[in-house]
Design a protein around this motif. Structure first.
Motif, PDB file in Angstrom:
ATOM      1  N   LEU A  11       0.969  -1.120   0.038  1.00  2.97           N
ATOM      2  CA  LEU A  11       0.032   0.052   0.153  1.00  2.97           C
ATOM      3  C   LEU A  11       0.845   1.066  -0.128  1.00  2.97           C
ATOM      4  O   LEU A  11       1.508   1.591   1.002  1.00  2.97           O
ATOM      5  CB  LEU A  11      -0.903   0.049   1.191  1.00  2.97           C
ATOM      6  CG  LEU A  11      -1.817   1.069   1.201  1.00  2.97           C
ATOM      7  CD1 LEU A  11      -2.849   1.328   0.306  1.00  2.97           C
ATOM      8  CD2 LEU A  11      -2.449   0.843   2.735  1.00  2.97           C
ATOM      9  N   ILE A  12       1.018   1.895  -1.198  1.00  3.48           N
ATOM     10  CA  ILE A  12       1.701   2.994  -1.156  1.00  3.48           C
ATOM     11  C   ILE A  12       0.934   4.287  -0.749  1.00  3.48           C
ATOM     12  O   ILE A  12       1.590   5.053   0.089  1.00  3.48           O
ATOM     13  CB  ILE A  12       1.899   3.449  -2.866  1.00  3.48           C
ATOM     14  CG1 ILE A  12       2.526   2.084  -3.403  1.00  3.48           C
ATOM     15  CG2 ILE A  12       2.814   4.435  -3.012  1.00  3.48           C
ATOM     16  CD1 ILE A  12       4.029   1.580  -2.736  1.00  3.48           C
ATOM     17  N   ALA A  13       0.006   4.198  -1.264  1.00  5.89           N
ATOM     18  CA  ALA A  13      -0.893   5.648  -0.851  1.00  5.89           C
ATOM     19  C   ALA A  13      -2.511   5.293  -0.918  1.00  5.89           C
ATOM     20  O   ALA A  13      -2.750   4.609  -1.359  1.00  5.89           O
ATOM     21  CB  ALA A  13      -0.385   6.894  -1.451  1.00  5.89           C
ATOM     22  N   ILE A  14      -3.204   6.617  -0.572  1.00  5.27           N
ATOM     23  CA  ILE A  14      -4.608   6.514  -1.004  1.00  5.27           C
ATOM     24  C   ILE A  14      -4.790   7.839  -1.643  1.00  5.27           C
ATOM     25  O   ILE A  14      -4.426   8.772  -1.175  1.00  5.27           O
ATOM     26  CB  ILE A  14      -5.659   6.326   0.072  1.00  5.27           C
ATOM     27  CG1 ILE A  14      -5.401   6.977   1.320  1.00  5.27           C
ATOM     28  CG2 ILE A  14      -5.687   4.708   0.466  1.00  5.27           C
ATOM     29  CD1 ILE A  14      -6.521   6.872   2.289  1.00  5.27           C
ATOM     30  N   ASN A  15      -5.556   7.853  -2.740  1.00  4.72           N
ATOM     31  CA  ASN A  15      -5.683   9.360  -3.378  1.00  4.72           C
ATOM     32  C   ASN A  15      -7.124   9.543  -3.519  1.00  4.72           C
ATOM     33  O   ASN A  15      -7.808   8.335  -3.643  1.00  4.72           O
ATOM     34  CB  ASN A  15      -5.343   9.185  -4.721  1.00  4.72           C
ATOM     35  CG  ASN A  15      -3.709   9.353  -5.029  1.00  4.72           C
ATOM     36  OD1 ASN A  15      -3.177   9.258  -3.914  1.00  4.72           O
ATOM     37  ND2 ASN A  15      -3.087   8.774  -6.098  1.00  4.72           N
ATOM     38  N   TYR A  16      -7.659  10.676  -3.306  1.00  6.52           N
ATOM     39  CA  TYR A  16      -9.161  11.173  -3.423  1.00  6.52           C
ATOM     40  C   TYR A  16      -9.497  11.513  -4.475  1.00  6.52           C
ATOM     41  O   TYR A  16      -8.821  12.635  -5.360  1.00  6.52           O
ATOM     42  CB  TYR A  16      -9.215  12.228  -2.325  1.00  6.52           C
ATOM     43  CG  TYR A  16     -10.709  12.221  -1.865  1.00  6.52           C
ATOM     44  CD1 TYR A  16     -11.453  11.631  -1.211  1.00  6.52           C
ATOM     45  CD2 TYR A  16     -11.290  13.582  -2.285  1.00  6.52           C
ATOM     46  CE1 TYR A  16     -12.990  11.602  -0.910  1.00  6.52           C
ATOM     47  CE2 TYR A  16     -12.602  13.710  -1.790  1.00  6.52           C
ATOM     48  CZ  TYR A  16     -13.297  12.931  -1.367  1.00  6.52           C
ATOM     49  OH  TYR A  16     -14.574  13.012  -0.882  1.00  6.52           O
ATOM     50  N   TYR A  17     -10.389  10.879  -5.222  1.00  4.72           N
ATOM     51  CA  TYR A  17     -10.826  11.014  -6.715  1.00  4.72           C
ATOM     52  C   TYR A  17     -12.303  11.139  -6.496  1.00  4.72           C
ATOM     53  O   TYR A  17     -12.781  10.158  -6.156  1.00  4.72           O
ATOM     54  CB  TYR A  17     -10.372  10.323  -7.676  1.00  4.72           C
ATOM     55  CG  TYR A  17      -8.843  10.071  -7.936  1.00  4.72           C
ATOM     56  CD1 TYR A  17      -8.257  10.860  -8.840  1.00  4.72           C
ATOM     57  CD2 TYR A  17      -8.382   9.058  -7.613  1.00  4.72           C
ATOM     58  CE1 TYR A  17      -7.116  10.998  -9.091  1.00  4.72           C
ATOM     59  CE2 TYR A  17      -6.791   9.125  -7.822  1.00  4.72           C
ATOM     60  CZ  TYR A  17      -6.215  10.064  -8.390  1.00  4.72           C
ATOM     61  OH  TYR A  17      -5.045   9.980  -8.731  1.00  4.72           O
ATOM     62  N   ARG A  18     -13.122  12.434  -6.935  1.00  2.75           N
ATOM     63  CA  ARG A  18     -14.762  12.167  -7.024  1.00  2.75           C
ATOM     64  C   ARG A  18     -15.234  11.514  -5.878  1.00  2.75           C
ATOM     65  O   ARG A  18     -15.960  10.792  -6.038  1.00  2.75           O
ATOM     66  CB  ARG A  18     -14.811  11.783  -8.228  1.00  2.75           C
ATOM     67  CG  ARG A  18     -14.196  12.627  -9.429  1.00  2.75           C
ATOM     68  CD  ARG A  18     -14.479  11.826 -10.769  1.00  2.75           C
ATOM     69  NE  ARG A  18     -15.413  12.552 -11.635  1.00  2.75           N
ATOM     70  CZ  ARG A  18     -15.943  12.106 -12.599  1.00  2.75           C
ATOM     71  NH1 ARG A  18     -15.875  10.999 -12.960  1.00  2.75           N
ATOM     72  NH2 ARG A  18     -16.441  12.927 -13.543  1.00  2.75           N
ATOM     73  N   LYS A  19     -14.977  12.042  -4.665  1.00  2.00           N
ATOM     74  CA  LYS A  19     -15.550  11.743  -3.435  1.00  2.00           C
ATOM     75  C   LYS A  19     -15.224  10.165  -2.991  1.00  2.00           C
ATOM     76  O   LYS A  19     -16.068   9.631  -2.184  1.00  2.00           O
ATOM     77  CB  LYS A  19     -17.175  11.687  -3.603  1.00  2.00           C
ATOM     78  CG  LYS A  19     -17.670  13.103  -3.695  1.00  2.00           C
ATOM     79  CD  LYS A  19     -19.227  13.057  -4.083  1.00  2.00           C
ATOM     80  CE  LYS A  19     -19.824  14.590  -4.277  1.00  2.00           C
ATOM     81  NZ  LYS A  19     -21.028  14.890  -4.301  1.00  2.00           N
TER      82      LYS A  19
END
Length: 171
Positions: free
Chosen positions: A153-161
């Motif tokens: 798990l590198i990251a979490i990105n936020y796209y469109r809610k």
């Protein structure tokens, strides 16, 4: 240089490199995110393994940061984007009555969600939203050949809610 010391140094550096392959994501889950990414790293190295997160075997950088507190969210939406898998939004808590969850707690929730999908796909059982479609592009990511313990798990990105994990495996 001529005594082989340079080549030995290059070989040593190549052995110490942490090279990964990013799991491809749909175009709508790439590019600039709507909010700053939440990066998961251990001692400055991004991408702890899902197995280590689930078992609580690592201490994340910023482990006690309450990463969603500033938003006031009680729950957040998550889309696991894996090649060939039809995904849907899942909602996970990011706070309870007493506190907002920390980076470590969020990482464990995300890691468990991903591990569940991979484990289900590996056993050949039908996934929640239908079977994985295997074609030329998705074949290297066939869940039947993936062990969740090898996924990072590198990251979490936020796209469109919705939050979308950025995943990788060792190259």
């Amino acid at each position: 240089m001529l005594d082989g010391s340079y080549l030995a140094l290059v070989a040593k550096n190549n052995e110490e490199r942490d090279i990964v392959l990013y799991v491809p994501r749909l175009p709508e889950h790439c590019g600039p995110a709507s909010l700053p990414s939440v990066v998961f790293s251990v001692a400055g190295t991004p991408g702890p393994y899902l197995k280590e997160l689930i078992r609580g075997k690592v201490t994340l950088d910023g482990a006690h940061d309450t990463i969603f507190e500033e938003h006031g969210w009680r729950r957040a939406s998550l889309i696991v984007d894996w090649p060939g898998v039809t995904s849907s939004v899942e909602y996970h808590p990011c706070a309870d009555k007493n506190h907002h969850f920390t980076r470590t707690e969020i990482a464990q929730i995300v890691a468990n969600s991903i591990a569940d999908i991979i484990t289900t796909g590996k056993t050949g059982k039908s996934l929640k939203w239908g079977p994985q479609v295997i074609d030329r592009q998705t074949q290297p990511w066939d869940l039947r050949n993936i062990d969740y313990r090898d996924v990072r798990l590198i990251a979490i990105n936020y796209y469109r809610k919705a939050w979308v994990p950025v995943l990788a495996i060792d190259a």
